[in-house]
Design an enzyme around this catalytic site. Structure first.
Site, PDB file in Angstrom:
ATOM      1  CB  CYS A 312      -1.064  -0.022   1.084  1.00 41.10           C
ATOM      2  SG  CYS A 312      -0.459  -0.361   2.713  1.00 41.10           S
ATOM      3  NE  ARG A 342       7.129  -8.272   3.646  1.00 39.17           N
ATOM      4  CZ  ARG A 342       6.167  -8.178   4.542  1.00 39.17           C
ATOM      5  NH1 ARG A 342       6.169  -8.972   5.597  1.00 39.17           N
ATOM      6  NH2 ARG A 342       5.197  -7.300   4.399  1.00 39.17           N
ATOM      7  CD  GLU A 344      10.322 -13.252   5.408  1.00 44.23           C
ATOM      8  OE1 GLU A 344      10.738 -13.387   6.570  1.00 44.23           O
ATOM      9  OE2 GLU A 344       9.251 -12.672   5.122  1.00 44.23           O
ATOM     10  NE  ARG A 353       8.274 -17.290   7.939  1.00 39.01           N
ATOM     11  CZ  ARG A 353       7.565 -16.254   8.380  1.00 39.01           C
ATOM     12  NH1 ARG A 353       7.900 -15.026   8.055  1.00 39.01           N
ATOM     13  NH2 ARG A 353       6.525 -16.447   9.142  1.00 39.01           N
ATOM     14  CD  GLU A 361      -1.864  -4.329   1.028  1.00 39.80           C
ATOM     15  OE1 GLU A 361      -1.531  -5.544   1.150  1.00 39.80           O
ATOM     16  OE2 GLU A 361      -1.709  -3.492   1.918  1.00 39.80           O
ATOM     17  CG  ASP A 423      -1.759 -11.473  12.074  1.00 37.75           C
ATOM     18  OD1 ASP A 423      -1.819 -10.500  11.297  1.00 37.75           O
ATOM     19  OD2 ASP A 423      -0.721 -11.788  12.691  1.00 37.75           O
ATOM     20  CD  GLU A 436       0.324 -12.639   9.301  1.00 37.61           C
ATOM     21  OE1 GLU A 436       1.177 -12.632  10.208  1.00 37.61           O
ATOM     22  OE2 GLU A 436       0.165 -11.713   8.482  1.00 37.61           O
ATOM     23  CG  ASN A 439      -2.377  -8.436   7.417  1.00 33.89           C
ATOM     24  OD1 ASN A 439      -2.870  -7.830   6.481  1.00 33.89           O
ATOM     25  ND2 ASN A 439      -1.090  -8.434   7.662  1.00 33.89           N
ATOM     26  CB  CYS A 465      -4.154  -1.979   3.788  1.00 28.63           C
ATOM     27  SG  CYS A 465      -2.867  -2.211   5.019  1.00 28.63           S
ATOM     28  NE  ARG A 472       3.324 -16.773   4.675  1.00 28.20           N
ATOM     29  CZ  ARG A 472       3.654 -15.905   5.623  1.00 28.20           C
ATOM     30  NH1 ARG A 472       2.724 -15.471   6.476  1.00 28.20           N
ATOM     31  NH2 ARG A 472       4.880 -15.475   5.753  1.00 28.20           N
TER      32      ARG A 472
HETATM   33  P1  ATP Z   1       5.023 -13.184   9.239  1.00 32.66           P
HETATM   34  O1  ATP Z   1       4.857 -12.822  10.679  1.00 32.66           O
HETATM   35  O2  ATP Z   1       4.487 -14.519   8.867  1.00 32.66           O
HETATM   36  O3  ATP Z   1       6.409 -12.908   8.737  1.00 32.66           O
HETATM   37  P2  ATP Z   1       4.236 -10.587   8.526  1.00 32.66           P
HETATM   38  O4  ATP Z   1       3.612 -10.097   9.783  1.00 32.66           O
HETATM   39  O5  ATP Z   1       5.624 -10.215   8.204  1.00 32.66           O
HETATM   40  O6  ATP Z   1       4.085 -12.176   8.456  1.00 32.66           O
HETATM   41  P3  ATP Z   1       2.698  -8.803   7.000  1.00 32.66           P
HETATM   42  O7  ATP Z   1       3.783  -7.815   6.969  1.00 32.66           O
HETATM   43  O8  ATP Z   1       1.542  -8.578   7.867  1.00 32.66           O
HETATM   44  O9  ATP Z   1       3.289 -10.237   7.327  1.00 32.66           O
HETATM   45  O10 ATP Z   1       2.274  -9.104   5.485  1.00 32.66           O
HETATM   46  C1  ATP Z   1       0.925  -9.322   5.091  1.00 32.66           C
HETATM   47  C2  ATP Z   1       0.750 -10.625   4.369  1.00 32.66           C
HETATM   48  O11 ATP Z   1       1.756 -10.795   3.372  1.00 32.66           O
HETATM   49  C3  ATP Z   1       0.858 -11.857   5.243  1.00 32.66           C
HETATM   50  O12 ATP Z   1      -0.342 -12.146   5.884  1.00 32.66           O
HETATM   51  C4  ATP Z   1       1.215 -12.922   4.222  1.00 32.66           C
HETATM   52  O13 ATP Z   1       0.054 -13.370   3.549  1.00 32.66           O
HETATM   53  C5  ATP Z   1       2.067 -12.174   3.230  1.00 32.66           C
HETATM   54  N1  ATP Z   1       3.492 -12.391   3.480  1.00 32.66           N
HETATM   55  C6  ATP Z   1       4.308 -11.659   4.256  1.00 32.66           C
HETATM   56  N2  ATP Z   1       5.574 -12.126   4.229  1.00 32.66           N
HETATM   57  C7  ATP Z   1       5.558 -13.198   3.390  1.00 32.66           C
HETATM   58  C8  ATP Z   1       6.553 -14.115   2.936  1.00 32.66           C
HETATM   59  N3  ATP Z   1       7.823 -14.004   3.328  1.00 32.66           N
HETATM   60  N4  ATP Z   1       6.185 -15.091   2.083  1.00 32.66           N
HETATM   61  C9  ATP Z   1       4.911 -15.193   1.660  1.00 32.66           C
HETATM   62  N5  ATP Z   1       3.935 -14.362   2.045  1.00 32.66           N
HETATM   63  C10 ATP Z   1       4.231 -13.366   2.909  1.00 32.66           C
HETATM   64 ZN    ZN Z   2      -1.019  -2.435   3.562  1.00 34.38          ZN
HETATM   65 MG    MG Z   3       7.460 -11.189   8.321  1.00 34.80          MG
END
Ligand code: ATP
Ligand code: ZN
Ligand code: MG
Length: 506
Positions: A312, A342, A344, A353, A361, A423, A436, A439, A465, A472
């Site tokens: 967003c 990201r 990770e 992940r 979004e 979440d 998760e 959200n 948002c 996921r």
């Molecule tokens: P997590 O705690 O699992 O790392 P997050 O809190 O970092 O998640 P948000 O920043 O809230 O995730 O991102 C929103 C959404 O984006 C998540 O609900 C998920 O569906 C998706 N998402 C985030 N990170 C990843 C990832 N590394 N791989 C796949 N999907 C992801």
């Molecule tokens: Zn957002």
């Molecule tokens: Mg994360």
């Protein structure tokens, strides 16, 4: 924490300060201490908390002044109030204020200091003493830094670090909102492994990146179609295309610049696109077969920003600095135009992940009430979708960073109570854990404030948002339903159709 400030500054004038000005100066200091520094301070504020000039001396053209304060009319604010006063007074004698040099600035924060608080290398900090009941910072700041409110931001930063040190290990405060009916499971494997075995996906060559074959892609698209039919369409979200390369300015305004650094995929640009400038790099590759990364590093600028992290922020420059008509609200849009990235690191797991992922979004704006209402409509529709169409075992929970939950920082009346994130988690039979998968957030006025967006009525403008992670969803769905299409709910089987293999390997 209780702050105390000590500031000594040299006010340098255009010429020597004559002795005859002494009595006027004494009166000015008296007036500053008893009247000017008390303006805007609550009546019941303790006297020793309010800014005070505790000493001053004249040496030639220099007036050296020492200020002390607690939290009211902080020493640096007192300095600027005094500057205005003294510039007027001396100006009448044709003595101009040329410069202010900060000789000494000390901040003491009293309160319980958690063990293990690290304050190494804070910006503008010359030295930091950390004791069990106080922190003492000696700052290296200019008058311009003081005008830019550097000390106040620095204190906020130290307080945040203190809170993080206290609650940091505890992650999030988690509060269950809804739990779906239990489901039986016939499949108990890790779906990623089964997808690989069936040739649905293959590791791509970058870390945490997959190539999705036709079947996996059809499942993504089936989920996308469901989201469009069940959520986006009925609630009237309009599709937009948000950029996926994010310059720093966007993250400065969205607040991500406060902490996103460890997870960014950074983006750099060539110093020049002159082919001659790059010829040695190309030659090196042609001769060695290796891309000379060190040579490239010397030839690029930036990073200018990073790849899309959350979708967003990149929307908001569309409205930046504008005032919306009242009838624009509530506004609902969504983006599904590209990948999110990201870093990770060691957290990578399966398809769920990853470093490169696909997300729809949803983003909405409105009055506080409209913003909360949209979130509620989404919760209602998601619930029906997961319970009745996808038949998942899932739950939703309000999550709040611990220190916020503890300090009641989210507290508020009415709609404000709803600021925060919910979440959605799905049960994974193969690992007996929860994932998760999306959200819903009510973000209050954070984005409109950050990007300076207003509404005609002059009232509060809020936004929310919801990030729907397709990897996921897929991981959750396959983990529970397995790969036998006859076990799949009709709604998804129909949309998945006949996704036969295209590639067969010898
Ligand atoms: P997590 O705690 O699992 O790392 P997050 O809190 O970092 O998640 P948000 O920043 O809230 O995730 O991102 C929103 C959404 O984006 C998540 O609900 C998920 O569906 C998706 N998402 C985030 N990170 C990843 C990832 N590394 N791989 C796949 N999907 C992801
Ligand atoms: Zn957002
Ligand atoms: Mg994360």
């Amino acid at each position: 924490m209780q702050p105390r400030f000590g500031l000594t500054a040299d006010l340098i004038f255009s010429r020597e300060i004559p002795d005859e000005l002494r009595p006027e100066l004494d009166r000015a200091v008296e007036e500053a201490n008893t009247v000017i520094f008390r303006k805007g301070v609550p009546k019941d504020a303790p006297t020793d908390e309010i800014g005070l000039i505790t000493g001053y001396a004249i040496a030639g053209p220099v007036l050296t002044v020492t200020f002390e304060s607690g939290g009211y009319t902080r020493a640096h604010d007192a300095l600027f109030r005094f500057r205005k006063q003294i510039a007027g007074l001396f100006g009448r004698h044709r003595i101009g204020l040329r410069e202010i040099v900060v000789v000494h600035f000390r901040v003491e924060l009293r309160g319980e200091v958690p063990e293990g608080l690290l304050l190494a290398s804070l910006p503008f900090v010359r030295s930091a003493e950390v004791e069990p009941d106080r922190i003492v910072l000696e700052l290296a700041v200019t008058a311009a830094d003081l005008e830019n409110r550097i000390p106040d931001r620095l204190i906020r930063l130290v307080e945040e670090k203190t809170e993080a040190a206290v609650y940091g290990g505890k992650g999030e405060h988690w509060e269950l909102l809804y739990e779906s009916p239990k489901r039986g499971f016939r499949f108990r494997e890790d779906p990623t492994q089964e997808m690989i075995r069936r040739g649905w996906i293959k590791h791509a060559l970058s870390r945490g990146q997959w190539i999705h074959g036709p079947q996996s892609t059809r499942l993504f698209r089936a989920f996308e179609a469901l989201v469009l039919e069940e959520i986006v369409g009925p609630l009237g979200f309009a599709e937009m295309i948000f950029p996926k390369l994010v310059p720093w300015e966007v993250w400065v305004k969205s607040g991500h610049a406060k902490g996103v650094y460890p997870e960014i995929y950074y983006v750099s640009v060539p110093k020049t696109r002159d082919p001659a400038y790059w010829e040695d790099v190309a030659d090196h590759f042609k001769v060695t077969g290796e891309v000379p990364v060190d040579m490239i590093r010397e030839k690029i600028d930036g990073p200018i920003g990073g790849l899309c992290y959350a979708q967003c922020p990149s929307f908001w420059p569309f409205l930046g600095g504008a005032t919306l008509t009242n009838d624009s609200l509530p506004a609902r849009v969504f983006d599904r135009s590209g990948t999110s990235h990201r870093y990770e690191s060691g957290g990578i797991h399966g398809i769920e992940r990853v470093d490169e992922f696909h997300r729809i979004e949803l983003l909405w704006l409105g009055t506080p009430e409209q913003t909360v209402e949209t979130a509620d409509l989404l919760h209602e529709r998601y619930r029906r979708l997961f319970d009745e169409v996808l038949e998942l075992e899932w739950r939703s929970a309000r999550v709040t960073p611990w220190f916020m939950a503890q300090e009641g920082m989210l507290g508020g009346e009415g709609a404000s109570e709803r600021i925060g994130t919910t979440d959605y988690e799905a049960y994974l039979p193969y690992s007996d854990s929860w994932l998760e998968f999306q959200n819903v957030s009510v973000n209050g006025d954070k984005y409109p404030r950050g990007f300076n967006v207003k509404v005609q009525s002059g009232g509060d403008l809020w936004s929310g948002c919801s990030g729907i992670g397709l990897e996921r969803w897929t991981a959750a769905f396959l983990a529970q339903k397995g790969f036998d299409l006859d076990d799949w709910p009709a709604g998804i089987r129909r949309r998945f159709g006949d996704a036969h293999e295209i590639f067969r390997f010898v």
